[in-house]
Write a protein that holds these residues in place. Structure first.
Motif, mmCIF file in Angstrom:
data_model
loop_
_atom_site.group_PDB
_atom_site.id
_atom_site.type_symbol
_atom_site.label_atom_id
_atom_site.label_comp_id
_atom_site.label_asym_id
_atom_site.label_seq_id
_atom_site.Cartn_x
_atom_site.Cartn_y
_atom_site.Cartn_z
ATOM 1 N N LYS A 200 33.054 24.118 35.523
ATOM 2 C CA LYS A 200 32.554 23.008 34.718
ATOM 3 C C LYS A 200 32.242 23.523 33.317
ATOM 4 C CE LYS A 200 30.114 19.956 37.930
ATOM 5 N NZ LYS A 200 28.755 19.508 38.272
ATOM 6 N N ALA A 201 32.773 22.825 32.334
ATOM 7 C CA ALA A 201 32.396 23.117 30.957
ATOM 8 C C ALA A 201 32.296 21.778 30.251
ATOM 9 C CB ALA A 201 33.429 24.008 30.290
ATOM 10 N N TYR A 202 31.434 21.719 29.234
ATOM 11 C CA TYR A 202 31.150 20.431 28.603
ATOM 12 C C TYR A 202 31.539 20.431 27.123
ATOM 13 C CZ TYR A 202 28.478 19.486 32.841
ATOM 14 O OH TYR A 202 28.107 19.296 34.137
ATOM 15 N N PRO A 203 32.697 19.877 26.795
ATOM 16 C CA PRO A 203 33.061 19.761 25.378
ATOM 17 C C PRO A 203 32.404 18.514 24.765
ATOM 18 C CG PRO A 203 34.874 19.000 26.736
ATOM 19 C CD PRO A 203 33.767 19.381 27.684
ATOM 20 N N SER A 204 32.066 18.578 23.475
ATOM 21 C CA SER A 204 31.498 17.411 22.796
ATOM 22 C C SER A 204 31.981 17.336 21.362
ATOM 23 C CB SER A 204 29.967 17.472 22.736
ATOM 24 O OG SER A 204 29.434 17.968 23.902
ATOM 25 N N ILE A 205 31.998 16.093 20.881
ATOM 26 C CA ILE A 205 32.256 15.869 19.455
ATOM 27 C C ILE A 205 31.041 15.122 18.905
ATOM 28 C CG2 ILE A 205 33.730 14.728 17.753
ATOM 29 C CD1 ILE A 205 36.018 14.892 19.772
ATOM 30 N N ASN B 209 27.556 11.763 29.826
ATOM 31 C CA ASN B 209 28.098 10.892 30.872
ATOM 32 C C ASN B 209 28.737 11.695 32.001
ATOM 33 O OD1 ASN B 209 30.284 11.797 29.486
ATOM 34 N ND2 ASN B 209 31.137 9.791 28.977
ATOM 35 N N GLU B 210 28.367 12.969 32.061
ATOM 36 C CA GLU B 210 28.782 13.868 33.139
ATOM 37 C C GLU B 210 30.295 13.808 33.394
ATOM 38 O OE1 GLU B 210 26.782 16.132 34.131
ATOM 39 O OE2 GLU B 210 28.173 16.990 35.594
ATOM 40 N N GLN B 211 31.054 14.262 32.389
ATOM 41 C CA GLN B 211 32.502 14.360 32.552
ATOM 42 C C GLN B 211 32.966 15.764 32.205
ATOM 43 O OE1 GLN B 211 35.018 11.302 30.796
ATOM 44 N NE2 GLN B 211 33.229 10.029 30.472
ATOM 45 N N PRO B 212 32.546 16.747 33.012
ATOM 46 C CA PRO B 212 32.929 18.118 32.676
ATOM 47 C C PRO B 212 34.433 18.330 32.837
ATOM 48 C CG PRO B 212 31.912 18.038 34.828
ATOM 49 C CD PRO B 212 31.789 16.671 34.261
ATOM 50 N N ILE B 213 34.914 19.350 32.187
ATOM 51 C CA ILE B 213 36.302 19.757 32.360
ATOM 52 C C ILE B 213 36.289 21.130 33.026
ATOM 53 C CG2 ILE B 213 37.234 18.483 30.415
ATOM 54 C CD1 ILE B 213 37.111 21.314 28.934
ATOM 55 N N SER B 214 37.412 21.566 33.547
ATOM 56 C CA SER B 214 37.464 22.918 34.090
ATOM 57 C C SER B 214 38.343 23.780 33.188
ATOM 58 C CB SER B 214 37.993 22.916 35.522
ATOM 59 O OG SER B 214 39.372 22.622 35.518
ATOM 60 N N LEU B 215 37.871 24.976 32.951
ATOM 61 C CA LEU B 215 38.615 25.892 32.081
ATOM 62 C C LEU B 215 39.042 27.084 32.929
ATOM 63 C CD1 LEU B 215 36.291 25.912 28.938
ATOM 64 C CD2 LEU B 215 38.523 24.832 29.109
ATOM 65 N N ASN C 77 31.388 17.748 14.314
ATOM 66 C CA ASN C 77 31.081 19.073 14.840
ATOM 67 C C ASN C 77 31.652 19.180 16.242
ATOM 68 O OD1 ASN C 77 29.575 19.222 12.558
ATOM 69 N ND2 ASN C 77 27.627 19.667 13.581
ATOM 70 N N LEU C 78 32.049 20.369 16.629
ATOM 71 C CA LEU C 78 32.574 20.585 17.970
ATOM 72 C C LEU C 78 31.639 21.508 18.746
ATOM 73 C CD1 LEU C 78 36.385 21.124 17.336
ATOM 74 C CD2 LEU C 78 35.294 19.230 18.545
ATOM 75 N N HIS C 79 31.344 21.116 19.985
ATOM 76 C CA HIS C 79 30.523 21.965 20.851
ATOM 77 C C HIS C 79 31.275 22.199 22.145
ATOM 78 C CE1 HIS C 79 26.386 21.241 19.008
ATOM 79 N NE2 HIS C 79 27.240 20.618 18.226
ATOM 80 N N LEU C 80 31.017 23.360 22.748
ATOM 81 C CA LEU C 80 31.515 23.606 24.098
ATOM 82 C C LEU C 80 30.409 24.359 24.823
ATOM 83 C CD1 LEU C 80 33.922 23.407 26.049
ATOM 84 C CD2 LEU C 80 34.743 25.580 25.179
ATOM 85 N N ASP C 81 29.862 23.716 25.876
ATOM 86 C CA ASP C 81 28.703 24.303 26.549
ATOM 87 C C ASP C 81 28.986 24.590 28.017
ATOM 88 O OD1 ASP C 81 27.113 23.920 24.205
ATOM 89 O OD2 ASP C 81 27.057 21.794 24.730
ATOM 90 N N GLU C 82 28.209 25.501 28.582
ATOM 91 C CA GLU C 82 28.367 25.841 29.998
ATOM 92 C C GLU C 82 27.665 24.851 30.903
ATOM 93 O OE1 GLU C 82 27.358 29.771 31.239
ATOM 94 O OE2 GLU C 82 28.638 30.727 29.745
ATOM 95 N N ASP C 83 26.647 24.165 30.354
ATOM 96 C CA ASP C 83 25.885 23.227 31.169
ATOM 97 C C ASP C 83 25.652 21.958 30.378
ATOM 98 O OD1 ASP C 83 22.634 24.063 30.212
ATOM 99 O OD2 ASP C 83 24.426 25.062 29.502
ATOM 100 N N SER C 84 25.240 20.891 31.062
ATOM 101 C CA SER C 84 25.180 19.586 30.401
ATOM 102 C C SER C 84 24.062 19.506 29.368
ATOM 103 C CB SER C 84 25.010 18.489 31.451
ATOM 104 O OG SER C 84 23.867 18.773 32.225
#
Lengths: 431, 282
Positions: free
Chosen positions: A326-331, A349-355, A379-386
């Motif tokens: 699970k990883a959480y990308p955001s804009i 909205n709990e829509q993780p992706i898998s990397l 801005n772009l974020h990529l997090d390990e948790d929500s």
């Protein structure tokens, strides 16, 4: 000029040189060489050296943090000084507040100057709030009797009356800031120089501070305000000054100034591809590499209100063998004044992706875009948790999102810029 | 350029003159006393004995000196009670040494405040000198207690009218400590090596001052070295005034006074130069 009389601050050919690297073994030899030149009445040999203040470039022992800066400030003006990190704002502040001296040029000042580069300077944890008010006030240049006459007002403004006779080491950090600002707000200098002290405290307190600063300027005193926050700059200031790479790149009324500042940001955003950016945060196991806009399967350069939006991001593995279930990308979307407009955060909205691959394409989709026409900064974020406790990759000002004029309701009316900030689908019923 | 009346001009390489410094200190006098108060209050908050520590330290030193130098090494005290002899030296020396060591890291310790607000930096070392003056006063009370005891119970000591010089002696001790301190504080901003030099330098200097021995027992060849130490004549005068032993010489005292004035002026000059630019090098 007739307005000459009203100039309370004049900065002429102001330059400041810093030596890079550590002060160490080379120092003595440079000092001796400088002194030897001085003794023979020659110019300092190191003044000729030095590169332009650009933190991205490497090389050179000396750097000009400020280079030939000129400006004037009239009585009662509220001047906003804006610029990117490392542009030279802080150096200018330090020179204005006499913390360090210029290498060349001069500053002329009429009246008492107080500078606030920090709130609560010199607070001693063992002393009570009241004792610290006296100490801090005196450090800022007030006399004891001045403080005594205002002490009730200060305590009242800080909202810490209950704890005023408790040592400040028992205070929360928020209370310390309030107390510090309360003292500062009751300084009565002709010229007030303020760094981004407003970035602290809760919203209510920030409004109180802004209100106080507006009072200061209304009473005919001059304020110099240095900030990153374009919102408060536009609210407070009458005139703006952009500092870029150690020089004044623009000076004029505040709205033009803020617009110009963002223009520069937009230009610069387009210049460096995301994959080549080095000013990013996070541990970097995966990195954003590329952004592309897609509309109905075709690449586009902009979107329009009411239509679909698809932004595709390429994420590449940088540390071999790492993978996330699970990883959480955001804009995160900001408007051209720096206001945060919308967060498209998958943690919300709990829509993780898998990397797990070397390269992963992620697509953000919106069926009906509700943003108004204009230029947006993302801005772009990529997090390990929500809740983004562990950041994998974070890029500020990653790309520009352009939204052109469009027909949101599909009724043939083109909505232009500068009208609304967002569209809504709404109904009217006769009841 | 024809110029309206600027109240402040910031230019490269300027430093405050002596008169300006005095004016600035006067303007910030409240800050000076608030600093003194802060140091005093903060130092003894959450201690049980509080300001009693002012007294404990010289008492313990005196006991140790009496045992080591008085009884083991049997160094002469010119017939005066050992306790009084050592205590007088220790109290005066402490004032000098505290002024010196505590002012010598003015810039490094206060770098944070100095980097945020401008006020005349000299206020900080001055406040240290004043704080130590309070400490000295307490320790002098202790000295006077012993002094009164020995004066009434024995006739080993012979105080005389030189006692009136006490304020001058204290002023000179403070001035010397401050002068050295200003020098070192300015130099350590760039060259931290001096901090190490200072630590044992102060110790060495104590043994080059007539604290654990009277000047009269120093052999002729070393006498000139001990006399070159500006602290020597001050301590000797103090002992002469209160105990009736030691050497009092106007010339020696004058030498120390001139030394102090020169040192203080140079120290101030260097300090004022450094205060303008130290944030770049500290």
């Amino acid at each position: 000029m007739s307005s000459d009389k009203n100039i309370v601050l004049q900065v002429q050919n102001l330059s400041k040189q810093y030596r890079l690297g550590t002060v160490g073994t080379g120092t003595l030899s440079h000092d001796l060489n400088k002194w030897w030149h001085q003794l023979r009445g020659k110019e300092d040999p190191y003044l000729k050296l030095g590169t332009v203040n650009d933190r991205t470039k490497v090389g050179g022992d000396y750097v000009w943090a400020l280079n030939d800066v000129n400006f004037e400030v009239q009585k009662g003006e509220v001047l906003g000084i804006i610029g990117k990190n490392g542009a030279g704002k802080s150096t200018l502040l330090k020179l204005l507040s006499q913390i360090t001296t210029p290498t060349k040029g001069q500053i002329n000042i009429k009246g008492r100057v107080a500078s606030l580069l920090e709130v609560g300077t010199g607070f001693h944890p063992e002393l009570t709030g009241r004792e610290n008010i006296y100490l801090n006030g005196a450090i800022l240049g007030m006399t004891k009797s001045e403080i005594r006459s205002k002490i009730d007002e200060i305590i009242d403004f800080s909202g810490c009356a209950k704890y005023i006779d408790t040592p400040v080491k028992r205070y929360s950090s928020g209370m310390m800031v309030r107390l510090g600002f309360a003292v500062a707000a009751h300084l009565e200098p002709e010229i007030l120089v303020i760094d981004e002290v407003l970035a602290v405290g809760d919203a209510e307190f920030q409004n109180k501070c802004i209100g106080k600063m507006q009072d200061v300027s209304k009473s005919g005193r001059t304020v110099l305000f240095v900030s990153h926050n374009m919102e408060s700059v536009s609210r407070l200031c009458t005139r703006g000054l952009i500092i870029d790479k150690g020089t004044v790149s623009f000076s004029g009324d505040v709205s033009t100034c803020v617009a110009k500042y963002f223009d520069d940001i937009f230009t610069q955003m387009g210049q460096t591809p995301i994959s080549e950016r080095t000013d990013r945060k996070g541990h970097g196991a995966f990195r954003y590499q590329h952004v592309r806009f897609v509309k109905q399967g075709k690449p586009v350069s902009y979107f329009t209100p009411g239509s679909t939006l698809q932004i595709e991001l390429l994420i590449a593995q940088k540390k071999v063998g790492t993978h996330y279930k699970k990883a959480y990308p955001s804009i995160i979307v900001y408007d051209s004044k720096g206001n945060r407009i919308s967060s498209w955060a998958t943690g919300l909205n709990e829509q993780p992706i898998s990397l797990d691959k070397q390269e992963t394409w992620v697509r953000f989709s919106i069926d009906k875009l509700q943003l108004a026409p204009g230029r947006y900064i993302c801005n772009l974020h990529l997090d390990e948790d929500s809740s983004s406790n562990v950041v994998i990759d974070k890029l500020e000002r990653a790309f520009e999102l352009t939204i052109e004029d469009g027909d949101y309701y599909g009724k043939g009316f083109i909505h232009g810029k500068n009208m609304d900030t967002m569209f809504c689908d709404f109904y009217v019923n006769q009841v | 350029m024809v110029n309206p009346s600027w109240t402040l001009q910031i230019k490269p390489g300027q430093s405050l003159g002596f008169l300006h410094t005095l004016k600035a200190v006067y303007r910030y006098r409240d800050l000076l006393f608030l600093f003194v108060r802060r140091d005093f209050v903060a130092q003894y908050k959450q201690t049980i004995l509080g300001p009693l520590w002012f007294i404990i330290q010289p008492v313990l030193s005196t006991i140790i000196f009496t045992i080591i130098f008085g009884n083991v090494a049997q160094i002469s005290t010119n017939g005066t009670p050992q306790v009084l002899f050592y205590l007088s030296g220790i109290v005066l020396w402490n004032y000098f040494a505290d002024c010196l060591t505590k002012t010598s890291d003015t810039f490094t310790v206060n770098a944070n405040i100095f980097g945020k607000v401008y006020f005349p930096r000299i206020v900080v070392p001055l406040s240290i000198v004043v704080s130590n003056l309070i400490k000295l006063a307490v320790q002098l009370v202790l000295f006077f207690a012993f002094f009164a005891y020995y004066y009434t119970t024995t006739d080993a000591i012979a105080p005389n009218k030189m006692i009136l010089l006490l304020p001058l002696l204290i002023f000179m001790m403070g001035g010397l400590g401050l002068g050295f301190g200003l020098f070192f504080s300015s130099m350590t901003t760039k060259y931290r090596d001096l901090k190490f030099l200072l630590q044992f330098g102060v110790q060495l200097m104590m043994y080059a001052s007539p604290i654990v021995y009277p000047l009269s027992i120093v052999s002729e060849q070393y006498r000139i070295i001990i006399l070159a130490n500006p602290v020597t004549s001050i301590i000797e005068t103090f002992k002469y005034a209160f105990l009736g032993v030691g050497e009092f010489s106007e010339m020696h005292l004058l030498y120390s006074f001139v030394f102090m004035v020169l040192l203080l002026s140079c120290g101030l000059f260097v300090f004022n130069r450094i205060e303008k630019s130290f944030t770049d090098t500290v």
